[in-house]
Enzyme design. Structure first.
Site, short mmCIF file in Angstrom:
data_model
loop_
_atom_site.label_atom_id
_atom_site.label_comp_id
_atom_site.label_asym_id
_atom_site.label_seq_id
_atom_site.Cartn_x
_atom_site.Cartn_y
_atom_site.Cartn_z
CE LYS A 148 46.77 52.57 20.99
NZ LYS A 148 47.60 51.62 22.19
CB THR A 149 51.48 48.17 19.88
OG1 THR A 149 50.54 48.41 21.40
CG2 THR A 149 52.75 47.31 21.17
CG HIS A 151 44.25 55.90 24.58
ND1 HIS A 151 43.22 55.01 23.56
CD2 HIS A 151 44.98 54.23 24.90
CE1 HIS A 151 43.69 53.31 23.68
NE2 HIS A 151 44.30 53.33 24.98
NE ARG A 178 37.33 50.38 29.89
CZ ARG A 178 36.00 51.36 29.77
NH1 ARG A 178 35.66 51.00 27.56
NH2 ARG A 178 35.50 52.48 30.12
NE ARG A 235 43.16 43.22 25.86
CZ ARG A 235 43.89 44.02 25.15
NH1 ARG A 235 44.84 44.58 25.33
NH2 ARG A 235 42.53 45.34 24.53
CG ASP A 244 47.01 51.40 26.77
OD1 ASP A 244 46.58 51.35 25.26
OD2 ASP A 244 46.42 51.44 27.75
CE LYS A 271 42.35 50.95 28.72
NZ LYS A 271 43.55 51.80 27.71
CB SER A 292 42.37 48.34 18.46
OG SER A 292 42.63 46.97 18.24
#
Length: 551
Positions: free
Chosen positions: A256-257, A234, A72, A344, A271, A215, A252
């Site tokens: 989390k995932t 988030h 980004r 990605r 997410d 985003k 990151s």
């Protein structure tokens, strides 16, 4: 009103051909045929940007963003500072003010540029959010079929929203328009601009990283939902067999995932979510997973999605001496970060084997704030009260490891308010207050779960085992760590409540000081991290926003 009339009224586009709501197969073929731009720093602006693999239409699309935009473009991200929103928006270096007087002339120049070029544009109509009570109709309009395919992958479809034309946001994505800072009021030749008054997003120039399509809308939702009294997040989210919901916040590298992907719990999403009066629901219809160094055995869903039709592999280099058209996607070198470490994969949520119906779930019983403490001093798990939750939520702490960035030779603290500061378009206290109120209303517990190091900092101690982390998480989800079910002791430096026992976890690791041979060294390291928290609290002015200090 026809599509042509709507886009003329909204954006000033006139006489163009729109390839509207094409299916994935058609978008795949269109991307191969028409998406052109720069993929090498010294390359031309007309190279193919999209490629097929040996699987052809039955496999993924491989896409290369501009080499200057493999993530980004945060320093070129703005919102129009209209008077009615200027005092509400949390202005910062990665979300800056754009002068209202500059926006409409810029939009007019972009429209004139497209009208003069006379080329077709891709239009994809999707929804941000699966819950019709807040879902926003989202119209992507852009030059690249890859971006339209990404929008189709990543957002919801077929949500029954009342009066969609009155709520629709439009994103105009024009890589071929290069801004002139002196003329346009931008910082460089690219820009990502959000106009809340007119419900327009504008993406211009070398800003063709696919994540911008996702985003930008998340940033919009982070403004809109608090205006409704609801909570954008988030986070990842899932739900257990007894209907017990959980949400996991984390930056990151904190897990989390991984931790939300539990075979015994249905995944709501990984997410972006909303917590409304109806429960938790996903903003998205897809996942956008990092690929660098992917362990296919540990992440079989992502590994399988690499070969799925309509998915998008972004910025993974071709194999040396071998054309992508001759390469099976499973053979790509996912350790190759020569283009970017931020490689990605975009794939639909349905690629996951155990997804909650409608990507929705109940009010969460458990809130998890994840951190990965590379200093080796935070407890593996702590129970947070309301004051603690607000403090640690706006702190958004994790740490970067030595060697992950040039010049980082020892663990480095990283603070990102609300675990996603760049996307938080209102002030952090707004989200913290809504979170605290929803936790009180629905009697949710909250834990701070540390997936980092124990027995010493990174390089000396060992990372807390995933087995113990899962045991701690499962105990929290089951209520075993509730105050009535276990005893707690207070950490004297961090002022955190630490359980003295937990099923499946050695009691001696629950107080991190016990795991260090040199107790004085532990105390010194813990005091250093505590002071970092305090400095961040002061620097961000959280006291002036009504957030009470917790340490």
């Amino acid at each position: 009103m026809s599509l042509n009339a709507e886009l003329n009224k909204t954006l000033g586009l006139d006489g163009l051909e729109y390839r509207h709501n094409l299916g994935k197969d058609a978008l795949f073929s269109e991307a191969l045929a028409h998406d052109r731009g720069r993929i090498r720093t010294d390359g031309p602006d007309d190279e193919p940007k999209a490629y097929e693999t040996a699987l052809g239409l039955e496999g993924p699309l491989v896409y290369y963003s501009d080499p200057s935009c493999t993530g980004r473009p945060v320093q070129d991200t703005f919102a129009v500072a209209w008077p009615e929103v200027a005092d509400k928006i949390w202005w910062k270096s990665d979300f800056q003010q754009f002068a209202p007087d500059n926006f409409q002339p810029l939009l007019d120049r972009v429209a004139a540029h497209l009208n003069e070029r006379g080329r077709h544009l891709y239009v994809q109509d999707v929804y941000c959010g699966w819950d019709a009570s807040y879902a926003v109709p989202y119209r992507f309009v852009g030059e690249f079929a890859t971006h339209a395919l990404f929008a189709k992958n990543m957002f919801a479809d077929g949500v029954d929203v009342e009066n969609p034309d009155d709520k629709r946001w439009t994103l105009l994505n024009v890589p071929s328009f290069h801004c002139d800072p002196a003329r346009d009021g931008t910082k460089s030749n690219r820009a990502v601009i959000i106009d809340i008054r007119n419900r327009i997003g504008l993406v211009l120039g070398r800003a063709d990283y696919c994540g911008v399509v996702k985003k930008t809308m998340f940033t919009v939702m982070n403004y809109l939902l608090p205006e409704m009294g609801e909570m954008p997040m988030h986070c990842s989210a899932n739900v257990g067999a007894r209907g017990d919901g959980a949400i996991l916040f984390g930056l990151s590298g904190t897990g989390k995932t991984t931790l939300s992907a539990d075979p015994n719990r249905e995944l709501i999403g990984d997410d972006e979510h909303a917590w409304t009066e109806d429960g938790v629901s996903n903003f998205e219809g897809g996942c956008y997973a990092k690929l660098i160094d992917l362990d296919k055995d540990a992440e079989p869903v992502i590994a399988g999605a690499l070969s799925t039709p309509g998915c998008i592999i972004e910025n993974v280099p071709p194999l040396p001496g071998k054309a992508l058209a001759d390469t099976d996607p499973q053979d790509l070198d996912l350790t190759d970060g020569s283009i970017t470490e931020n490689t990605r994969l975009s794939y639909p949520l349905s690629a996951n084997p155990n997804v909650a119906d409608g990507a929705r779930g109940p009010h969460p019983e458990t809130i998890v704030l994840l951190t990965a403490d590379a200093f080796g001093v935070l407890p593996p798990v702590s129970l947070l009260d309301t004051k603690d939750v607000m403090y640690h939520f706006v702190s958004g702490f994790t740490s970067k490891l030595a060697g992950t960035e040039v010049g980082v030779t020892e663990p480095k603290a990283a603070f990102s308010a609300c675990f996603g500061a760049p996307f938080m378009s209102q002030k952090p206290s707004v989200y913290a207050e809504i979170l605290a109120e929803k936790m009180r209303t629905h009697k949710a517990r909250c834990i701070l779960l540390n997936t980092g190091w124990s027995g010493g900092p990174h390089g000396v101690g060992k990372r807390i085992s995933i087995k113990h982390t899962r045991a701690l998480l499962n105990a929290a989800l089951a209520g075993d760590l509730d105050p009535e079910n276990t005893e707690y002791e207070n950490h004297p430096i961090f002022n955190l409540a630490m359980p003295t026992q937990c099923p499946g976890v050695p009691s001696d690791i629950l107080n991190p000081r016990n795991t260090w041979e040199d107790k004085a060294a532990y105390d010194k390291q813990a005091e250093m991290l505590r002071d970092m928290f305090r400095e961040n609290y002061q620097a961000k002015g959280f006291d002036q926003l009504g957030i009470e200090a917790a340490m």
